[in-house]
Design a protein around this motif. Structure first.
Motif, PDB file in Angstrom:
ATOM      1  N   ILE A 161     112.380  19.853  80.654  1.00  0.00           N
ATOM      2  CA  ILE A 161     112.133  19.371  79.286  1.00  0.00           C
ATOM      3  C   ILE A 161     112.833  20.307  78.306  1.00  0.00           C
ATOM      4  N   HIS A 162     113.565  19.721  77.351  1.00  0.00           N
ATOM      5  CA  HIS A 162     114.307  20.518  76.380  1.00  0.00           C
ATOM      6  C   HIS A 162     113.820  20.236  74.968  1.00  0.00           C
ATOM      7  N   LYS A 163     114.127  21.191  74.107  1.00  0.00           N
ATOM      8  CA  LYS A 163     113.762  21.073  72.692  1.00  0.00           C
ATOM      9  C   LYS A 163     114.267  19.742  72.124  1.00  0.00           C
ATOM     10  N   ASP A 164     113.431  19.139  71.299  1.00  0.00           N
ATOM     11  CA  ASP A 164     113.731  17.880  70.597  1.00  0.00           C
ATOM     12  C   ASP A 164     113.705  16.645  71.479  1.00  0.00           C
ATOM     13  N   GLU A 165     113.363  16.801  72.765  1.00  0.00           N
ATOM     14  CA  GLU A 165     113.247  15.615  73.605  1.00  0.00           C
ATOM     15  C   GLU A 165     111.883  14.943  73.367  1.00  0.00           C
ATOM     16  N   MET A 166     111.864  13.634  73.650  1.00  0.00           N
ATOM     17  CA  MET A 166     110.667  12.826  73.407  1.00  0.00           C
ATOM     18  C   MET A 166     109.883  12.696  74.711  1.00  0.00           C
ATOM     19  N   VAL A 167     108.617  13.080  74.649  1.00  0.00           N
ATOM     20  CA  VAL A 167     107.781  13.133  75.858  1.00  0.00           C
ATOM     21  C   VAL A 167     106.592  12.190  75.687  1.00  0.00           C
ATOM     22  N   LEU A 168     106.424  11.292  76.631  1.00  0.00           N
ATOM     23  CA  LEU A 168     105.268  10.388  76.635  1.00  0.00           C
ATOM     24  C   LEU A 168     104.285  10.872  77.688  1.00  0.00           C
ATOM     25  N   MET A 169     103.084  11.289  77.247  1.00  0.00           N
ATOM     26  CA  MET A 169     102.024  11.634  78.205  1.00  0.00           C
ATOM     27  C   MET A 169     101.089  10.440  78.293  1.00  0.00           C
ATOM     28  N   VAL A 170     100.732  10.038  79.505  1.00  0.00           N
ATOM     29  CA  VAL A 170      99.831   8.884  79.614  1.00  0.00           C
ATOM     30  C   VAL A 170      98.899   9.058  80.808  1.00  0.00           C
ATOM     31  N   GLY A 171      97.615   8.932  80.504  1.00  0.00           N
ATOM     32  CA  GLY A 171      96.606   9.120  81.545  1.00  0.00           C
ATOM     33  C   GLY A 171      95.647   7.949  81.622  1.00  0.00           C
ATOM     34  N   PHE A 172      94.972   7.831  82.744  1.00  0.00           N
ATOM     35  CA  PHE A 172      93.910   6.839  82.906  1.00  0.00           C
ATOM     36  C   PHE A 172      92.907   7.432  83.883  1.00  0.00           C
ATOM     37  N   GLY A 173      91.694   6.922  83.849  1.00  0.00           N
ATOM     38  CA  GLY A 173      90.725   7.449  84.805  1.00  0.00           C
ATOM     39  C   GLY A 173      89.395   6.741  84.718  1.00  0.00           C
ATOM     40  N   ALA A 174      88.402   7.334  85.384  1.00  0.00           N
ATOM     41  CA  ALA A 174      87.077   6.737  85.444  1.00  0.00           C
ATOM     42  C   ALA A 174      86.584   6.440  84.034  1.00  0.00           C
ATOM     43  N   GLY A 175      85.897   5.322  83.934  1.00  0.00           N
ATOM     44  CA  GLY A 175      85.353   4.988  82.601  1.00  0.00           C
ATOM     45  C   GLY A 175      85.392   3.503  82.254  1.00  0.00           C
ATOM     46  N   MET A 176      86.540   2.804  82.450  1.00  0.00           N
ATOM     47  CA  MET A 176      87.858   3.405  82.627  1.00  0.00           C
ATOM     48  C   MET A 176      88.420   3.838  81.284  1.00  0.00           C
ATOM     49  N   THR A 177      88.840   5.085  81.258  1.00  0.00           N
ATOM     50  CA  THR A 177      89.475   5.618  80.064  1.00  0.00           C
ATOM     51  C   THR A 177      90.982   5.519  80.202  1.00  0.00           C
ATOM     52  N   SER A 178      91.648   5.544  79.075  1.00  0.00           N
ATOM     53  CA  SER A 178      93.096   5.752  79.094  1.00  0.00           C
ATOM     54  C   SER A 178      93.468   6.471  77.805  1.00  0.00           C
ATOM     55  N   ALA A 179      94.588   7.156  77.837  1.00  0.00           N
ATOM     56  CA  ALA A 179      95.047   7.864  76.643  1.00  0.00           C
ATOM     57  C   ALA A 179      96.528   8.145  76.780  1.00  0.00           C
ATOM     58  N   ALA A 180      97.207   8.129  75.642  1.00  0.00           N
ATOM     59  CA  ALA A 180      98.639   8.448  75.635  1.00  0.00           C
ATOM     60  C   ALA A 180      98.985   9.205  74.367  1.00  0.00           C
ATOM     61  N   THR A 181      99.997  10.034  74.477  1.00  0.00           N
ATOM     62  CA  THR A 181     100.553  10.702  73.292  1.00  0.00           C
ATOM     63  C   THR A 181     102.071  10.641  73.381  1.00  0.00           C
ATOM     64  N   VAL A 182     102.701  10.549  72.222  1.00  0.00           N
ATOM     65  CA  VAL A 182     104.158  10.715  72.143  1.00  0.00           C
ATOM     66  C   VAL A 182     104.406  12.017  71.401  1.00  0.00           C
ATOM     67  N   LEU A 183     105.156  12.908  72.036  1.00  0.00           N
ATOM     68  CA  LEU A 183     105.438  14.222  71.444  1.00  0.00           C
ATOM     69  C   LEU A 183     106.948  14.431  71.347  1.00  0.00           C
ATOM     70  N   ARG A 184     107.380  14.935  70.213  1.00  0.00           N
ATOM     71  CA  ARG A 184     108.760  15.419  70.159  1.00  0.00           C
ATOM     72  C   ARG A 184     108.681  16.921  70.412  1.00  0.00           C
ATOM     73  N   TRP A 185     109.204  17.341  71.566  1.00  0.00           N
ATOM     74  CA  TRP A 185     109.009  18.714  72.022  1.00  0.00           C
ATOM     75  C   TRP A 185     109.751  19.677  71.110  1.00  0.00           C
ATOM     76  N   SER A 186     109.057  20.640  70.502  1.00  0.00           N
ATOM     77  CA  SER A 186     109.747  21.519  69.553  1.00  0.00           C
ATOM     78  C   SER A 186     109.866  22.961  70.039  1.00  0.00           C
ATOM     79  N   ALA A 187     109.105  23.308  71.082  1.00  0.00           N
ATOM     80  CA  ALA A 187     109.161  24.702  71.543  1.00  0.00           C
ATOM     81  C   ALA A 187     110.443  24.941  72.323  1.00  0.00           C
ATOM     82  N   ASP A 188     110.961  26.166  72.238  1.00  0.00           N
ATOM     83  CA  ASP A 188     112.092  26.543  73.084  1.00  0.00           C
ATOM     84  C   ASP A 188     111.613  26.592  74.519  1.00  0.00           C
ATOM     85  N   THR A 189     112.362  25.989  75.415  1.00  0.00           N
ATOM     86  CA  THR A 189     111.936  25.976  76.810  1.00  0.00           C
ATOM     87  C   THR A 189     112.890  26.779  77.658  1.00  0.00           C
TER      88      THR A 189
END
Ligand code: COA
Length: 310
Positions: free
Chosen positions: A282-310
């Motif tokens: 993962i590099h700076k300024d790249e777009m990262v989609l985190m997506v989870g699901f689980g018991a519940g049933m829950t689900s969640a997602a985030t879109v992040l533009r990665w800003s930290a130096d990697t």
């Protein structure tokens, strides 16, 4: 605008490796069956939820270059707290030498992503830094005679230090949901072991991951073509591939660690995140989609533009 920036990360896994062959020597299963149906080859078992969280949290603090007094809150996502009371987050707070608020969050395998969204809210309320951890010892709630479940679940932790920014920050969009009608598909009674309707989980997981991802991308104002990396919950390689296909995102953009971690619930997304960062993927300024699901049933997602130096 107030936003959130991920400035540190770390992970922890138990030393003890249990391979598919180890399981096949004890129960009626095989390496071929587990690999083909799930993508899992081995998993790490042992330790406590607090121990893994402390190790991952310490690494995240080091990476962020912050001292314990600079953390204002710990959010510990877990479905396997070490005790009923108090929250395992309090044990982690003491272990890391922090003096701040601490609480557990149970949104099953979506927990870390819920935690990130929650952290954004706390930062908007005025806190400067939050430590978000996903840590599990699922081995303690697995029936090791049940081949339906024991091949899947495992232990470990991942953590992130998130800081307030005065601009939009990294987290551009999110989604969170839960459907209690599907509780039957995966649950453990108090003091009991995990019971699962694998087919129901599979079918619904693909649907809720797609929905959550679309909602987060819409809020962020991006399309699947803009996504550089997907960090999905590490439950099953076939669920990940099917979800990517439905989203129109090439599955080689999905970061996977489940082959060596198994399904670590709340820890799985941050474990995959840290693995990818340490591999320089993962590099700076790249777009990262985190997506989870689980018991519940829950689900969640985030879109992040990665800003930290990697
Ligand atoms: N080893 C060998 N055979 C197994 C087995 C194992 N560990 N577990 C089940 N089987 C058998 C079943 O008994 C069944 O046999 P039968 O046809 O003689 O009745 C056969 O394999 C097929 O079982 P089925 O449950 O239909 O398999 P599947 O293709 O659905 O795969 C899962 C099972 C659990 C791998 C799959 O449903 C899955 O991954 N679901 C999602 C689970 C998940 O991600 N949970 C966590 C969510 S956070």
């Amino acid at each position: 605008m107030t936003g959130l920036r991920i400035t540190g990360w770390g992970s922890a896994l138990p030393d003890n490796i249990v391979t598919n062959a180890d399981l096949a020597s004890r129960i009626d299963t095989s390496d071929d069956w587990i690999t083909e149906r799930t993508g899992i080859k081995e998993r790490r078992i042992g330790g406590t939820t607090a121990e893994h969280a402390i190790n991952a949290g310490r690494a995240a603090l080091d990476k962020a270059g912050v001292t314990p007094d600079q953390i204002d809150l710990i959010i510990l996502a877990t479905t396997t707290p070490d005790r009923q009371v108090p929250a395992t987050a309090s044990t982690v707070q003491q272990g890391l030498g922090l003096s701040c608020g601490a609480f557990d969050l149970n949104a099953a395998c979506s927990g870390f992503v819920y935690g990130l969204v929650g952290a954004l809210g706390f930062l908007k309320s005025g806190l400067d830094r939050v430590l978000v951890v996903g840590s599990e010892t699922l081995s303690t709630i697995v029936d090791w005679e049940d081949r339906n479940t024991c091949i899947l679940f495992a232990d470990g932790a991942g953590a992130a230090v998130v800081e307030r920014t005065e601009d939009d920050g990294d987290l551009l969009g999110f989604s969170m949901s839960s459907d209690g009608n599907l509780e039957y598909a995966l649950f453990a009674e108090r003091g009991g072991t995990l019971e699962m309707d694998g087919r129901a989980v599979f079918k619904n997981a693909v649907l809720v991951m797609e929905k959550a991802a679309h909602e987060a991308m819409e809020m962020a104002g991006v399309t699947p073509d803009d996504i550089d990396h997907v960090i999905p919950h590490q439950a099953n390689i076939r669920i990940i591939e099917a979800s990517c296909k439905r989203l129109g995102i090439p599955s080689d953009k999905a970061i996977t660690v489940l082959d060596y971690t198994g399904n670590t619930s709340s820890a799985s997304v941050p474990l995959a995140m840290v693995d990818a960062l340490e591999a320089g993927r993962i590099h700076k300024d790249e777009m990262v989609l985190m997506v989870g699901f689980g018991a519940g049933m829950t689900s969640a997602a985030t879109v992040l533009r990665w800003s930290a130096d990697t």
